[in-house]
Design an enzyme around this catalytic site. Structure first.
Site, short mmCIF file in Angstrom:
data_model
loop_
_atom_site.label_atom_id
_atom_site.label_comp_id
_atom_site.label_asym_id
_atom_site.label_seq_id
_atom_site.Cartn_x
_atom_site.Cartn_y
_atom_site.Cartn_z
N HIS A 100 0.85 -1.20 0.00
CA HIS A 100 0.00 0.00 0.00
C HIS A 100 0.88 1.24 0.00
O HIS A 100 1.95 1.25 0.62
CB HIS A 100 -0.94 0.03 1.20
CG HIS A 100 -0.28 -0.25 2.51
ND1 HIS A 100 0.06 -1.53 2.91
CD2 HIS A 100 0.12 0.58 3.50
CE1 HIS A 100 0.64 -1.47 4.10
NE2 HIS A 100 0.69 -0.21 4.49
N HIS A 102 0.89 5.04 1.24
CA HIS A 102 0.24 6.05 2.06
C HIS A 102 0.34 7.39 1.32
O HIS A 102 1.45 7.78 0.92
CB HIS A 102 0.96 6.24 3.40
CG HIS A 102 0.98 5.05 4.29
ND1 HIS A 102 0.21 4.96 5.44
CD2 HIS A 102 1.70 3.90 4.25
CE1 HIS A 102 0.46 3.81 6.05
NE2 HIS A 102 1.36 3.16 5.36
P1 5GP Z 1 1.77 0.06 7.40
O1 5GP Z 1 2.26 0.26 8.80
O2 5GP Z 1 1.61 -1.40 7.08
O3 5GP Z 1 2.56 0.80 6.39
O4 5GP Z 1 0.34 0.75 7.34
C1 5GP Z 1 -0.86 0.09 7.56
C2 5GP Z 1 -1.92 1.16 7.72
O5 5GP Z 1 -3.19 0.54 7.66
C3 5GP Z 1 -1.86 1.91 9.05
O6 5GP Z 1 -1.66 3.31 8.81
C4 5GP Z 1 -3.20 1.61 9.70
O7 5GP Z 1 -3.73 2.70 10.41
C5 5GP Z 1 -4.06 1.21 8.52
N1 5GP Z 1 -5.12 0.28 8.85
C6 5GP Z 1 -5.02 -0.85 9.60
N2 5GP Z 1 -6.21 -1.47 9.69
C7 5GP Z 1 -7.08 -0.72 8.96
C8 5GP Z 1 -8.48 -0.87 8.67
O8 5GP Z 1 -9.15 -1.80 9.09
N3 5GP Z 1 -9.04 0.10 7.89
C9 5GP Z 1 -8.32 1.15 7.39
N4 5GP Z 1 -8.98 2.03 6.65
N5 5GP Z 1 -7.01 1.31 7.65
C10 5GP Z 1 -6.39 0.38 8.43
#
Ligand code: 5GP
Length: 114
Positions: A100, A102
């Site tokens: 993903h 951001h």
């Molecule tokens: P990472 O740390 O893997 O780069 O980012 C994962 C992101 O997914 C985090 O910013 C977290 O807040 C978001 N996230 C986790 N669970 C959910 C969810 O159920 N719904 C949404 N919309 N975002 C989520």
């Protein structure tokens, strides 16, 4: 392959605040926003980590990043600017094992990131 929360969002099993969707990507607001605008963009064809992109078709990879730019533009972030973050692995603090991007905007960012 592990089923993640983003697989469930994509399947419609978990609700998400969607901001953009087409045949290739889904973009939705982060549940725990770190900026006034915080949107996640995922490819519909699953990729787990950034590393895996090297094994994918150039067209597929390019299309993903083009969509990220389009979504950021649609969110009205172009003029003031924004930050794209893609976390990978333990040191990168990737918590969801579904690639993903951001999109973070709506405030002044600092450098270096934590
Ligand atoms: P990472 O740390 O893997 O780069 O980012 C994962 C992101 O997914 C985090 O910013 C977290 O807040 C978001 N996230 C986790 N669970 C959910 C969810 O159920 N719904 C949404 N919309 N975002 C989520």
């Amino acid at each position: 392959m592990e089923e993640t929360i983003f697989d469930k969002i994509l399947a419609g099993d978990i609700p998400a605040d969607k901001v953009f969707e087409d045949d290739h990507v889904l973009a939705f607001r982060d549940v725990n926003p770190r900026a006034p605008v915080h949107v996640l963009v995922i490819p519909k064809k699953k990729v787990v980590t950034f590393t895996e992109l090297k094994d994918r078709e150039t067209e597929e990879v390019g299309l993903f990043f083009q969509r990220v730019a389009e979504v950021a533009e649609q969110l009205g972030l172009d003029e003031e600017g924004y930050r794209i973050v893609m976390n990978k692995g333990k040191h990168g603090q990737q918590t969801v094992h579904y690639i993903h991007a951001h999109i973070l905007g709506g405030r002044q960012m600092s450098w270096p990131p934590g």
